[in-house]
Design a protein around this motif. Structure first.
Motif, PDB file in Angstrom:
ATOM      1  N   LEU A 201       2.539   3.079   2.833  1.00 14.73           N
ATOM      2  CA  LEU A 201       2.911   4.484   3.041  1.00 14.73           C
ATOM      3  C   LEU A 201       4.031   4.891   2.088  1.00 14.73           C
ATOM      4  O   LEU A 201       4.996   4.137   1.891  1.00 14.73           O
ATOM      5  CB  LEU A 201       3.371   4.682   4.484  1.00 14.73           C
ATOM      6  CG  LEU A 201       2.378   4.251   5.562  1.00 14.73           C
ATOM      7  CD1 LEU A 201       3.063   4.123   6.904  1.00 14.73           C
ATOM      8  CD2 LEU A 201       1.245   5.229   5.631  1.00 14.73           C
ATOM      9  N   VAL A 202       3.900   6.095   1.523  1.00 11.84           N
ATOM     10  CA  VAL A 202       4.921   6.666   0.638  1.00 11.84           C
ATOM     11  C   VAL A 202       5.122   8.133   1.006  1.00 11.84           C
ATOM     12  O   VAL A 202       4.344   8.711   1.758  1.00 11.84           O
ATOM     13  CB  VAL A 202       4.522   6.547  -0.852  1.00 11.84           C
ATOM     14  CG1 VAL A 202       4.370   5.100  -1.267  1.00 11.84           C
ATOM     15  CG2 VAL A 202       3.274   7.335  -1.150  1.00 11.84           C
ATOM     16  N   PHE A 203       6.148   8.733   0.437  1.00  8.84           N
ATOM     17  CA  PHE A 203       6.364  10.169   0.623  1.00  8.84           C
ATOM     18  C   PHE A 203       5.301  10.939  -0.163  1.00  8.84           C
ATOM     19  O   PHE A 203       4.838  10.481  -1.215  1.00  8.84           O
ATOM     20  CB  PHE A 203       7.759  10.573   0.168  1.00  8.84           C
ATOM     21  CG  PHE A 203       8.835  10.135   1.116  1.00  8.84           C
ATOM     22  CD1 PHE A 203       9.021  10.777   2.326  1.00  8.84           C
ATOM     23  CD2 PHE A 203       9.662   9.070   0.804  1.00  8.84           C
ATOM     24  CE1 PHE A 203      10.003  10.370   3.207  1.00  8.84           C
ATOM     25  CE2 PHE A 203      10.644   8.659   1.675  1.00  8.84           C
ATOM     26  CZ  PHE A 203      10.816   9.307   2.884  1.00  8.84           C
ATOM     27  N   PRO A 204       4.898  12.106   0.325  1.00 12.15           N
ATOM     28  CA  PRO A 204       3.834  12.870  -0.344  1.00 12.15           C
ATOM     29  C   PRO A 204       4.112  13.174  -1.814  1.00 12.15           C
ATOM     30  O   PRO A 204       3.190  13.154  -2.631  1.00 12.15           O
ATOM     31  CB  PRO A 204       3.749  14.163   0.472  1.00 12.15           C
ATOM     32  CG  PRO A 204       4.244  13.793   1.818  1.00 12.15           C
ATOM     33  CD  PRO A 204       5.304  12.756   1.584  1.00 12.15           C
ATOM     34  N   ARG A 205       5.362  13.422  -2.176  1.00 10.22           N
ATOM     35  CA  ARG A 205       5.668  13.734  -3.575  1.00 10.22           C
ATOM     36  C   ARG A 205       5.458  12.527  -4.490  1.00 10.22           C
ATOM     37  O   ARG A 205       5.310  12.670  -5.698  1.00 10.22           O
ATOM     38  CB  ARG A 205       7.091  14.268  -3.705  1.00 10.22           C
ATOM     39  CG  ARG A 205       8.154  13.236  -3.428  1.00 10.22           C
ATOM     40  CD  ARG A 205       9.570  13.767  -3.684  1.00 10.22           C
ATOM     41  NE  ARG A 205      10.536  12.741  -3.432  1.00 10.22           N
ATOM     42  CZ  ARG A 205      11.105  12.506  -2.263  1.00 10.22           C
ATOM     43  NH1 ARG A 205      10.796  13.258  -1.223  1.00 10.22           N
ATOM     44  NH2 ARG A 205      11.993  11.534  -2.128  1.00 10.22           N
ATOM     45  N   ASP A 206       5.457  11.309  -3.908  1.00  9.86           N
ATOM     46  CA  ASP A 206       5.258  10.089  -4.699  1.00  9.86           C
ATOM     47  C   ASP A 206       3.842   9.536  -4.608  1.00  9.86           C
ATOM     48  O   ASP A 206       3.534   8.518  -5.227  1.00  9.86           O
ATOM     49  CB  ASP A 206       6.228   8.995  -4.218  1.00  9.86           C
ATOM     50  CG  ASP A 206       7.680   9.376  -4.415  1.00  9.86           C
ATOM     51  OD1 ASP A 206       7.971  10.123  -5.370  1.00  9.86           O
ATOM     52  OD2 ASP A 206       8.527   8.926  -3.619  1.00  9.86           O
ATOM     53  N   ALA A 207       2.963  10.185  -3.847  1.00  9.06           N
ATOM     54  CA  ALA A 207       1.637   9.619  -3.581  1.00  9.06           C
ATOM     55  C   ALA A 207       0.806   9.487  -4.860  1.00  9.06           C
ATOM     56  O   ALA A 207       0.174   8.444  -5.083  1.00  9.06           O
ATOM     57  CB  ALA A 207       0.903  10.474  -2.559  1.00  9.06           C
ATOM     58  N   ALA A 208       0.770  10.496  -5.705  1.00 12.06           N
ATOM     59  CA  ALA A 208      -0.040  10.426  -6.928  1.00 12.06           C
ATOM     60  C   ALA A 208       0.480   9.335  -7.858  1.00 12.06           C
ATOM     61  O   ALA A 208      -0.299   8.550  -8.409  1.00 12.06           O
ATOM     62  CB  ALA A 208      -0.040  11.785  -7.633  1.00 12.06           C
ATOM     63  N   ALA A 209       1.784   9.267  -8.031  1.00  8.13           N
ATOM     64  CA  ALA A 209       2.368   8.230  -8.891  1.00  8.13           C
ATOM     65  C   ALA A 209       2.111   6.842  -8.308  1.00  8.13           C
ATOM     66  O   ALA A 209       1.841   5.887  -9.051  1.00  8.13           O
ATOM     67  CB  ALA A 209       3.861   8.472  -9.059  1.00  8.13           C
ATOM     68  N   ALA A 210       2.176   6.719  -6.987  1.00  4.94           N
ATOM     69  CA  ALA A 210       1.925   5.427  -6.350  1.00  4.94           C
ATOM     70  C   ALA A 210       0.488   4.976  -6.562  1.00  4.94           C
ATOM     71  O   ALA A 210       0.231   3.807  -6.859  1.00  4.94           O
ATOM     72  CB  ALA A 210       2.241   5.511  -4.861  1.00  4.94           C
ATOM     73  N   ARG A 211      -0.448   5.890  -6.443  1.00  2.00           N
ATOM     74  CA  ARG A 211      -1.852   5.533  -6.683  1.00  2.00           C
ATOM     75  C   ARG A 211      -2.077   5.109  -8.136  1.00  2.00           C
ATOM     76  O   ARG A 211      -2.835   4.183  -8.421  1.00  2.00           O
ATOM     77  CB  ARG A 211      -2.757   6.702  -6.315  1.00  2.00           C
ATOM     78  CG  ARG A 211      -2.878   6.895  -4.816  1.00  2.00           C
ATOM     79  CD  ARG A 211      -3.902   7.968  -4.458  1.00  2.00           C
ATOM     80  NE  ARG A 211      -3.959   8.144  -3.020  1.00  2.00           N
ATOM     81  CZ  ARG A 211      -3.321   9.105  -2.347  1.00  2.00           C
ATOM     82  NH1 ARG A 211      -2.597  10.006  -2.997  1.00  2.00           N
ATOM     83  NH2 ARG A 211      -3.429   9.182  -1.036  1.00  2.00           N
ATOM     84  N   ASP A 212      -1.388   5.781  -9.071  1.00  4.05           N
ATOM     85  CA  ASP A 212      -1.496   5.392 -10.479  1.00  4.05           C
ATOM     86  C   ASP A 212      -0.946   3.983 -10.699  1.00  4.05           C
ATOM     87  O   ASP A 212      -1.549   3.183 -11.418  1.00  4.05           O
ATOM     88  CB  ASP A 212      -0.749   6.380 -11.372  1.00  4.05           C
ATOM     89  CG  ASP A 212      -1.444   7.726 -11.463  1.00  4.05           C
ATOM     90  OD1 ASP A 212      -2.656   7.791 -11.150  1.00  4.05           O
ATOM     91  OD2 ASP A 212      -0.770   8.712 -11.834  1.00  4.05           O
ATOM     92  N   VAL A 213       0.194   3.690 -10.105  1.00  2.65           N
ATOM     93  CA  VAL A 213       0.788   2.349 -10.244  1.00  2.65           C
ATOM     94  C   VAL A 213      -0.134   1.298  -9.654  1.00  2.65           C
ATOM     95  O   VAL A 213      -0.345   0.230 -10.242  1.00  2.65           O
ATOM     96  CB  VAL A 213       2.180   2.308  -9.564  1.00  2.65           C
ATOM     97  CG1 VAL A 213       2.684   0.880  -9.447  1.00  2.65           C
ATOM     98  CG2 VAL A 213       3.171   3.162 -10.328  1.00  2.65           C
ATOM     99  N   LEU A 214      -0.735   1.583  -8.525  1.00  2.00           N
ATOM    100  CA  LEU A 214      -1.606   0.596  -7.866  1.00  2.00           C
ATOM    101  C   LEU A 214      -2.928   0.423  -8.598  1.00  2.00           C
ATOM    102  O   LEU A 214      -3.561  -0.632  -8.488  1.00  2.00           O
ATOM    103  CB  LEU A 214      -1.852   1.009  -6.406  1.00  2.00           C
ATOM    104  CG  LEU A 214      -0.596   0.998  -5.532  1.00  2.00           C
ATOM    105  CD1 LEU A 214      -0.917   1.522  -4.150  1.00  2.00           C
ATOM    106  CD2 LEU A 214       0.017  -0.384  -5.452  1.00  2.00           C
ATOM    107  N   ARG A 215      -3.382   1.418  -9.350  1.00  2.00           N
ATOM    108  CA  ARG A 215      -4.630   1.295 -10.111  1.00  2.00           C
ATOM    109  C   ARG A 215      -4.456   0.433 -11.360  1.00  2.00           C
ATOM    110  O   ARG A 215      -5.401  -0.191 -11.819  1.00  2.00           O
ATOM    111  CB  ARG A 215      -5.120   2.685 -10.537  1.00  2.00           C
ATOM    112  CG  ARG A 215      -5.835   3.406  -9.435  1.00  2.00           C
ATOM    113  CD  ARG A 215      -6.492   4.682  -9.977  1.00  2.00           C
ATOM    114  NE  ARG A 215      -6.686   5.593  -8.881  1.00  2.00           N
ATOM    115  CZ  ARG A 215      -6.132   6.794  -8.760  1.00  2.00           C
ATOM    116  NH1 ARG A 215      -5.346   7.256  -9.718  1.00  2.00           N
ATOM    117  NH2 ARG A 215      -6.354   7.544  -7.713  1.00  2.00           N
TER     118      ARG A 215
END
Length: 106
Positions: A88-102
């Protein structure tokens, strides 16, 4: 001059009455349990956090969280049904988190 027994006893009784009045006035009311009302705007109960991925293993979730932290993204691990773990992350970091995990791990 020493105070008499009646004066000391009266002071103790008054302190006890004051204690009971203050407890009655400012008590926590733990005997009156409030019903749990789910937030209609947040059916998952995660508050401000948003799920970015799921894993079946807690150690894998820990590795993914450490990758996000290395990228400067705050993340936490939450339990899901059937033994899964959610990242779980904050909504403002969700897109960046998905990029890092990909990205492949280096």
């Amino acid at each position: 001059m020493a105070p008499s027994f009646v004066v000391v006893l009266g002071a103790l009784v008054m302190a006890g009455v004051l204690f009971l009045l203050l407890r009655w006035t400012f008590g926590t009311g733990r005997d009156q349990v409030a019903p749990h009302l789910p937030d209609p705007d947040d059916p998952t109960g995660d508050g401000l956090l948003q799920e970015v991925t799921r894993t079946g293993d807690e150690s894998a979730a820990g590795v993914l969280r450490s990758r996000l932290r290395a990228a400067g993204i705050r993340a936490t691990i939450g339990k899901a049904e059937a033994g899964a773990f959610r990242l779980l992350v904050f909504p403002r970091d969700a897109a960046a988190a998905r990029d890092v995990l990909r990205r492949p791990e280096t």
